[in-house]
Design an enzyme around this catalytic site. Structure first.
Site, mmCIF file in Angstrom:
data_model
loop_
_atom_site.group_PDB
_atom_site.id
_atom_site.type_symbol
_atom_site.label_atom_id
_atom_site.label_comp_id
_atom_site.label_asym_id
_atom_site.label_seq_id
_atom_site.Cartn_x
_atom_site.Cartn_y
_atom_site.Cartn_z
ATOM 1 N N GLY A 183 6.914 3.819 3.749
ATOM 2 C CA GLY A 183 7.991 5.262 4.648
ATOM 3 C C GLY A 183 9.258 5.392 5.333
ATOM 4 N N ASP A 210 2.721 14.604 12.829
ATOM 5 C CA ASP A 210 2.629 14.269 11.306
ATOM 6 C C ASP A 210 1.502 14.522 10.414
ATOM 7 O OD1 ASP A 210 4.303 12.043 8.571
ATOM 8 O OD2 ASP A 210 4.596 14.505 8.656
ATOM 9 N N LEU A 264 0.418 -1.506 0.401
ATOM 10 C CA LEU A 264 -0.283 0.158 0.231
ATOM 11 C C LEU A 264 0.687 1.255 -0.017
ATOM 12 C CD1 LEU A 264 -2.749 -1.270 2.485
ATOM 13 C CD2 LEU A 264 -3.217 -0.878 0.174
ATOM 14 N N GLY A 265 1.940 1.182 0.622
ATOM 15 C CA GLY A 265 2.664 2.187 0.829
ATOM 16 C C GLY A 265 4.035 1.982 1.599
ATOM 17 N N VAL A 287 4.311 -1.151 4.438
ATOM 18 C CA VAL A 287 2.301 -1.199 4.577
ATOM 19 C C VAL A 287 1.606 -2.040 3.690
ATOM 20 C CG1 VAL A 287 0.313 -0.347 5.426
ATOM 21 C CG2 VAL A 287 3.003 1.166 5.635
ATOM 22 N N LYS A 325 2.123 -3.535 8.749
ATOM 23 C CA LYS A 325 3.458 -2.405 9.145
ATOM 24 C C LYS A 325 5.131 -2.985 9.166
ATOM 25 C CE LYS A 325 4.544 2.592 10.225
ATOM 26 N NZ LYS A 325 3.972 3.538 11.582
ATOM 27 N N PHE A 366 10.281 4.668 8.283
ATOM 28 C CA PHE A 366 10.026 3.316 8.656
ATOM 29 C C PHE A 366 9.664 1.517 8.528
ATOM 30 C CE2 PHE A 366 9.974 6.785 11.259
ATOM 31 C CZ PHE A 366 9.312 7.498 11.184
ATOM 32 N N GLY A 367 9.307 1.947 6.919
ATOM 33 C CA GLY A 367 9.222 0.627 6.701
ATOM 34 C C GLY A 367 8.218 0.561 5.927
#
Ligand SMILES: *[C@@H]1O[C@H](CO)[C@@H](O)[C@H](O)[C@H]1NC(C)=O
Ligand SMILES: *[C@@H]1O[C@H](CO)[C@@H](O)[C@H](O)[C@H]1NC(C)=O
Ligand SMILES: *[C@@H]1O[C@H](CO)[C@@H](O)[C@H](O)[C@H]1NC(C)=O
Length: 835
Positions: free
Chosen positions: A525, A641, A522-523, A530, A544, A527-528
């Protein structure tokens, strides 16, 4: 009035003498100590007219005793002088007497703790005068051999001189108390620098904090509001013998004093008899622009502009990236190098002259000669009149960088700055610099805002120092959202209670996500990544997968996850469980059918899904979720954020805040903090966070305001350019609002189905949230109240932060029309989440 005083005074003296009759050992007359007398604790000297009193005192019951002078009939004790500020008596026993031709203070065991300088007096007496001066003179003599006025503490009284005796090299400065109840020498001092064209500096230890600017015949160049009063005269003397500042009062009933307080504020107080208070008549530093060198070399600070730092015509920011983040201290550099004889001069008006400690002063030549002198000498960078009274006279010449200038709306004076002829433009050599400023009356407001900004900045510098983090802690910060929740306990110190959180096994999740296939991604970032997944039972989940190198122990991870799991609110995405397998760490969340708000709001094909009712519902939902984080959850959480891509929508388009990647948890009573590393997304960041790394609930409120205005308008804050004026969204909305066209910002995809008053209320609340000054932004609780009530009183918003036009931050008359918008330069700030 005078009668009353003298009558009272007679009584005092009468009383005093009657005391002497009863206690014959006390042989002190009202205002004088002679060599045979001693002043003990409990006794005081009172000046002849009863204005001042001298005696022993212990501030704030510290147990340390001092000899000082205070106003006699003013209950709110202001100690204008302290004899032994750095040598207190350790108990209440002490005597002040004349010893060895000086005034000396003895402790219990007759040791000298403080004394004045030795004099040549044969028969000296010490006397407290009505001016507040404590003097040592020959008995019946007039010449002052020693006086307290030469050794100021933190206060300048009328008639005192602040400054230099050039013959003896003797300097009088004001040095603050260490704290409100500690008169020992503090960190701040106010002191004349006699070099060049003398001016006064406020120092914090060895660091310059504020500059008065040189005396220009009428006032200090940096104090445009300074005006002589009918009964208060200011004086600045520069001659071969002395350089000093002083003030004088002609009305005996007026009490006025200038002091440096322990927080570094320079203040003038006047006593208001009717209200029985010391009224703060004037103070400095007043605003951000009063901070020494706020805008660096060649920078010019304008407290009425936003951002405050500008480069003059012919100059550009030396460090554009820092400049756009409102860090002006690197200053400006020339666009074109000087060419000496071909150079011309830029005429600036209403400015505070640059620092003059290295400038050259000639009191006797005219401005015309000054100009000639400067243009002949290639090292000359600027010139100005030294004295602006009587049409102007004298000449100051600068030969170095121009430091610490500011622009005033009125007051200030003319300055001529050397520029390469090509940078002057076609306007000849007298182009005036007019810093755009249109909103009348906003001067005051902006001044106050700037002052608060300044205050905050000072606080922040101190805080920042206390809170600097080690590198390991900082990198943790960036790892997982949840990391920061580490090892926090309740205020009470109790261990937080356990929450049952399912632990999934890795294979289950791998299967659910089709081995973390790219199709399910899905995406991604910082941090890792998703992934979307479906459990065997059919439940849809979002997984995640945290980067492997988080370096965090399993126990810590578990503890943190448990804490997050305890955050439950219908407007927060729910954590269903987690999974730990070797170095894999997974967080499993509920899956949101409509994914993120941005994928709908900013997508032309889908945005009509969001009619007004839904948008309003989303706005209120986000507000409730945020309120829960800020106030209602057991921890005070700052999201840091908040943005459209972090708002997920469920199948009914209910909003849920997600991604606590940067969230910080605060102790119950902590309200703001500082970080060295600014994370977050540009366009949503509040000025104080982008600029100073200061985050608080109010920086989240700012992001919420941006988000709200995006939801109403369907436009992204970053990347929205109005057809002609190239404003960003905040600037655009602000302008429309002020022109009474608030309804025109509504996204056309909404259609006509909206309620005008609801829209206007939203816009107004949104603008309140994005106000430049964090203190003035509402809390989320008031935001909800204002959104939800038809009748709530909603304040008028003030200028938004970060809402400038996109011109280069150069100041000249042509840019003045963009003044009330504010700039966002196209700079990418550390963006950690690229989702
Ligand atoms: C008086 O002062 C002088 C010079 O400072 C010093 O030498 C002398 O000891 C002092 N006398 C007393 C009694 O303190
Ligand atoms: C201010 O004056 C005092 C003496 O009155 C002196 O000890 C101190 O060093 C001076 N402070 C500065 C910053 O010059
Ligand atoms: C230029 O001015 C500076 C400062 O007044 C002086 O020291 C220097 O000698 C001057 N140079 C010339 C060439 O006149």
């Amino acid at each position: 009035m005078r009668n009353i005083i003298s009558k009272r005074h007679c009584c005092t003296i009468y009383l005093f003498f009657s005391l002497i009759i009863f206690f014959p050992t006390i042989v002190i007359s009202a205002d004088t100590i002679t060599p045979t007398q001693k002043l003990k604790n409990g006794q005081t000297l009172v000046s002849e007219g009863g204005v001042f009193e001298l005696g022993f005192f212990t501030p704030g019951n510290s147990g340390k005793w001092y000899v000082g002078i205070w106003y006699r009939n003013i209950p709110d004790k202001a100690y204008v002088w302290v004899a032994n500020r750095d040598a207190p008596l350790s108990n209440s026993s002490g005597t002040l007497s004349i010893s060895n031709k000086s005034i000396a203070l003895f402790d219990q065991v007759e040791t000298i703790v403080w004394s004045s300088n030795q004099t040549e007096a044969v028969n000296p007496v010490a006397r407290l005068l009505d001016s507040g001066n404590f003097v040592l003179r020959e008995n019946n003599g007039r010449e002052i051999l020693w006086q307290s006025f030469d050794y100021p503490t933190d206060t300048l009284l009328p008639g005192m001189k602040l400054g230099w005796d050039l013959k003896t090299g003797f300097d009088r400065n004001l040095t603050s108390w260490r704290s409100t109840n500690d008169p020992s020498s503090g960190d701040y001092s106010f002191k004349i620098d006699y070099h060049g064209f003398p001016e006064i500096f406020l120092w914090k230890k060895l660091e310059k904090r504020y500059r008065s600017g040189p005396w220009n015949g009428l006032r200090f160049s940096g104090v445009p509001e300074m005006k002589p009063l009918p009964n208060l005269n200011f004086e600045f003397v520069i001659d071969q013998d002395e350089i000093y500042y002083s003030f004088d009062i002609t009305d005996k009933n007026l009490k006025s004093r200038l002091m440096v307080d322990s927080s570094g504020l320079l203040q003038r107080f006047t006593w208001v008899e009717e209200r029985k208070t010391w009224n703060p008549y004037w103070y400095a530093p007043k605003d951000q622009c009063d901070n020494y060198l706020e805008c660096g070399p060649f920078g010019i600070c304008d407290a009425n502009a936003s951002p405050v730092c500008k480069c003059m015509r012919g100059f550009q920011p030396k460090n554009p990236q820092a400049w756009s983040l409102r860090l002006g201290s690197d200053g400006c550099i020339r666009k074109t190098e000087l060419q000496c004889m071909k150079d011309k001069f830029l005429h600036l008006k209403n400015v505070k002259l640059p620092e003059t400690t290295t400038a050259f002063l000639d009191k006797n030549i005219t401005l015309k000669d000054c100009a000639a002198l400067c243009s002949r000498n290639c090292t000359c960078t600027a010139y100005a009149n030294a004295n602006i009274s009587h049409g102007g006279s004298g000449c100051v010449i600068w030969t170095s960088d121009l430091l610490d200038m500011r622009q005033y709306a009125e007051g200030g004076q003319d300055l001529y700055v050397r520029l390469a002829a090509s940078d002057i433009g076609d306007g000849g050599n007298a182009i005036s610099l007019i810093i755009g400023f249109t909103v009348g009356g906003a001067v005051l407001v902006l001044g106050v805002v700037a002052f608060f900004l300044w205050k905050r900045k000072t606080l922040l510098t101190q805080k920042g120092k206390a809170q600097q983090k080690g590198p390991s802690e900082r990198s943790q910060d960036l790892l997982l959202n949840e990391v920061v929740i580490s090892s926090r306990r309740d205020n009470s110190g109790e261990k937080t209670d356990e929450v049952e959180l399912p632990l999934f096994d890795f294979d289950t999740i791998a299967t659910a996500t089709d081995n973390f296939s790219d199709d399910n991604k899905l995406g991604q970032g910082g941090f890792g990544s998703v992934y979307m997944g479906t459990l065997v039972e059919g439940q849809e989940i979002a997984v995640k997968r945290l980067s492997r190198n988080s370096g965090q122990g399993i126990e810590e991870f578990k503890n943190e996850v448990k804490l997050i799991a305890r955050l439950q609110h219908r407007n927060l995405v729910r954590l269903l469980g987690c999974c730990i397998d070797l170095d894999e760490k997974l967080l499993i969340y509920e899956y949101m059918e409509h994914r993120s708000l941005d994928s709908i709001l900013f997508n032309k094909a889908k945005s009509n899904l969001l009619n007004w009712q839904r948008r309003f519902n989303i706005i209120c939902g986000i507000a409730r979720g945020l309120l829960y984080l800020h106030q209602d959850s057991r921890f005070r959480i700052i999201h840091r954020d908040l943005k459209a891509s972090n708002i997920l929508l469920d199948k009914d388009l209910n909003p849920k805040i997600s991604d606590f990647g940067m969230a910080r948890i605060f102790g119950g009573d902590q309200t703001e903090a500082n970080t060295k590393r600014v994370v977050g997304t540009y366009g949503y960041m509040s000025p104080e966070y982008a600029m100073d790394g200061l985050f608080s609930v109010k920086s989240d409120v700012f992001s919420f305001g941006v988000l709200l205005l995006e939801i109403v308008s369907g436009k992204k804050n970053r990347g929205f350019y109005h057809s002609n004026s190239e404003l960003n969204l905040l600037g655009h909305v602000w302008r429309m609002w002020k022109e009474g066209k608030g309804l025109e910002i509504v996204d056309s995809a909404v259609g006509d189905s909206y309620l005008a008053h609801e829209v206007l209320r939203c816009v107004q609340v949104g603008l309140l949230c994005v106000q430049e000054n964090a203190e003035e932004r509402p809390k989320m609780s008031s935001v909800l109240l204002m959104l939800g009530s038809e009748t709530a009183q909603i304040p008028q918003p003030k200028t938004p932060g970060f809402c400038l036009g996109r011109n280069p931050p150069e100041t000249d008359s042509s840019s003045s029309k963009h003044d009330e918008s504010c700039t966002v330069n196209q700079v990418t700030v550390t963006m950690l989440d690229a989702r």
